[in-house]
Design a protein around this motif. Structure first.
Motif, short mmCIF file in Angstrom:
data_model
loop_
_atom_site.label_atom_id
_atom_site.label_comp_id
_atom_site.label_asym_id
_atom_site.label_seq_id
_atom_site.Cartn_x
_atom_site.Cartn_y
_atom_site.Cartn_z
N TRP A 214 0.82 -1.22 0.00
CA TRP A 214 0.00 0.00 0.00
C TRP A 214 0.85 1.26 0.00
O TRP A 214 0.45 2.28 -0.58
CB TRP A 214 -0.96 -0.03 1.19
N ALA A 215 2.01 1.22 0.63
CA ALA A 215 2.90 2.38 0.58
C ALA A 215 3.34 2.64 -0.86
O ALA A 215 3.40 3.80 -1.31
CB ALA A 215 4.11 2.16 1.48
N LEU A 237 4.72 3.59 6.32
CA LEU A 237 6.16 3.39 6.48
C LEU A 237 6.51 3.03 7.92
O LEU A 237 7.41 2.21 8.16
CB LEU A 237 6.91 4.65 6.04
N ILE A 238 5.80 3.61 8.86
CA ILE A 238 6.01 3.26 10.27
C ILE A 238 5.67 1.79 10.51
O ILE A 238 6.36 1.08 11.25
CB ILE A 238 5.17 4.19 11.17
N ARG A 239 4.59 1.33 9.88
CA ARG A 239 4.22 -0.08 9.99
C ARG A 239 5.33 -0.98 9.41
O ARG A 239 5.67 -2.01 9.99
CB ARG A 239 2.91 -0.35 9.28
N ILE A 257 12.06 4.09 8.13
CA ILE A 257 11.96 5.20 9.07
C ILE A 257 12.55 6.48 8.47
O ILE A 257 12.08 7.60 8.73
CB ILE A 257 12.60 4.86 10.42
N GLN A 258 13.57 6.35 7.62
CA GLN A 258 14.14 7.52 6.96
C GLN A 258 13.14 8.14 5.99
O GLN A 258 13.01 9.37 5.91
CB GLN A 258 15.43 7.13 6.22
N LEU A 259 12.41 7.30 5.26
CA LEU A 259 11.38 7.82 4.37
C LEU A 259 10.24 8.47 5.16
O LEU A 259 9.72 9.52 4.77
CB LEU A 259 10.83 6.69 3.49
N ALA A 260 9.86 7.84 6.27
CA ALA A 260 8.82 8.42 7.12
C ALA A 260 9.27 9.77 7.67
O ALA A 260 8.48 10.73 7.74
CB ALA A 260 8.49 7.47 8.27
N ALA A 263 8.82 12.45 5.06
CA ALA A 263 7.41 12.88 4.96
C ALA A 263 7.04 13.78 6.13
O ALA A 263 6.34 14.79 5.97
CB ALA A 263 6.50 11.66 4.92
N ALA A 264 7.52 13.44 7.33
CA ALA A 264 7.21 14.24 8.51
C ALA A 264 7.83 15.64 8.42
O ALA A 264 7.20 16.64 8.79
CB ALA A 264 7.71 13.52 9.77
N VAL A 265 9.05 15.70 7.92
CA VAL A 265 9.71 17.00 7.76
C VAL A 265 8.95 17.86 6.76
O VAL A 265 8.79 19.06 6.94
CB VAL A 265 11.18 16.80 7.33
#
Length: 392
Positions: A214-215, A237-239, A257-260, A263-265
């Protein structure tokens, strides 16, 4: 006792891999940070299953993936207690066996009632949510409107089933939520919850593969992505990271986690991640997952260092995500020989979120560790230990 003569049992897999690694039972116990008697009992078939935390430690010591080593032997989240009767009407509503009402439901009323659930979810008031859900589910099923929020409501119900350890109901409900979704974001929100259910149930490969699928499907273009698209992609991504780190795949966990984090930034703040649950996403959420991954890897100093950088004021200060992070802090304090401070964290969670804490097996394991390490208990420690034991 389990049949230890087949390679499909936990006993046989542990024994075979231990010998391949050239380890004695004592050597494996030392590398995994568990007792030699536990290894002996596992290999004799006296203990046919184990917790997720122990599974990960043994898999790491044996240089294999958690899911491959333990297959169906994980019991991290199997239901061990009777389900509160308050959830029975929710199940009846999902099965269509609740009696109908005379009034025709309206879309505006259902949407208003659905919005009213969010603060209850954020404050961990599960019994109140359980009382509201049956009527809402019945009414949304009877609604004659193509704009029905059925998927979002089913996601809430599924989320609550996971939180209260009702995994068969959760899986059925969440798959219905995916199928009922009117757009891919509502579908992705239900997949995030479904992946969480699989993760808690020890189905690590399923959780990782579903979240990856799904990501990839909803991966946004950063230059024109909405915050909603970035947040749901980030939650997926966290999942992926959570499943990978538990499955002894640290490289995949770090990549996700780097990709997440990216997105957060891009979002720049904590926001509501979907339109149904109270899940959040942003820089603080990613940092809490970094701390969680460090805790799973027994990197307790890193847990505490990361925790110091996370703002105290968040979108949902006492939400389940924040509370889970605080349990990681308590566990790290205990592991670094600070049981009094660990108890203070546990007591604070109990003060603000008692209904949530008493559902957490992780909390019981931490409290058991506090009791084991202390020669005598403070009144606060005794009260917490008794409360968690009674609900266990």
């Amino acid at each position: 006792m389990s049949d230890v003569n087949t390679q499909n049992t936990l006993a046989a897999r542990v024994r075979t891999l231990r010998k391949r690694c050239g380890l004695s039972q004592t050597g494996l116990a030392e590398q995994a940070g568990v007792s030699a008697s536990l290894i002996s009992k596992i290999e004799q078939g006296i203990i046919p299953e184990t917790t997720m935390a122990t599974a990960h430690k043994l898999a790491r010591a044996l240089r294999t993936n958690t899911s491959e080593l333990f297959a169906s032997s994980l019991r991290e989240a199997e239901s061990e207690t009777l389900i509160d009767h308050v959830w029975k009407p929710v199940e009846q509503a999902l099965n269509g066996t609740l009696p109908p009402v005379n009034e025709d439901p309206s879309l505006d009323d259902i949407q208003r009632r659905l919005r009213a659930l969010k603060p209850l979810l954020a404050e961990n008031r599960y019994r109140e949510v359980a009382l509201e859900l049956p009527g809402l589910i019945r009414d949304v099923e009877a609604l004659d409107d193509v704009r029905t929020p059925r998927s979002r409501l089913l996601n809430v119900a599924g989320w609550m089933f996971v939180q209260t350890h009702q995994y068969a109901l959760a899986e059925m409900t969440l798959k219905q939520a995916v199928d009922a979704a009117e757009d891919r974001l509502d579908a992705a929100a239900a997949v995030v919850t479904l992946g969480w259910m699989q993760l808690r149930h020890g189905r690590l490969t399923e959780a990782r593969e579903l979240s990856v699928k799904w990501a990839d499907a909803i991966e946004p273009r950063f230059s024109r992505a909405t915050t909603a698209e970035l947040a749901l992609w980030g939650r997926l991504l966290i999942r992926i990271s959570g499943a990978a780190v538990r499955d002894n795949r640290p490289g995949e966990a770090e990549d996700a986690i780097q990709l997440a984090r990216a997105a957060a930034v891009r979002i720049g703040r904590e926001i509501q991640a979907d339109s149904s649950t109270h899940n959040t996403f942003g820089p603080a959420t990613v940092q809490m997952i970094v701390a969680e991954n460090a805790s799973i890897g027994d990197k307790y100093d890193k847990v505490l260092t990361v925790a110091e950088r996370i703002p105290k004021k968040l979108l949902h200060v006492n939400g389940s995500g924040r509370n889970r992070h605080r349990l990681d802090i308590a566990n790290a304090l205990l592991a670094t020989k600070r049981p009094t401070e660990a108890t203070a964290v546990m007591h604070d969670i109990y003060r603000t979120s008692p209904e949530w804490l008493l559902k957490q097996r992780y909390a019981r394991r931490i409290m058991d560790g506090i009791v084991y390490r202390r020669r005598s208990l403070t009144p606060e420690m005794r009260a917490l230990s008794e409360a968690l034991t009674i609900t266990g």
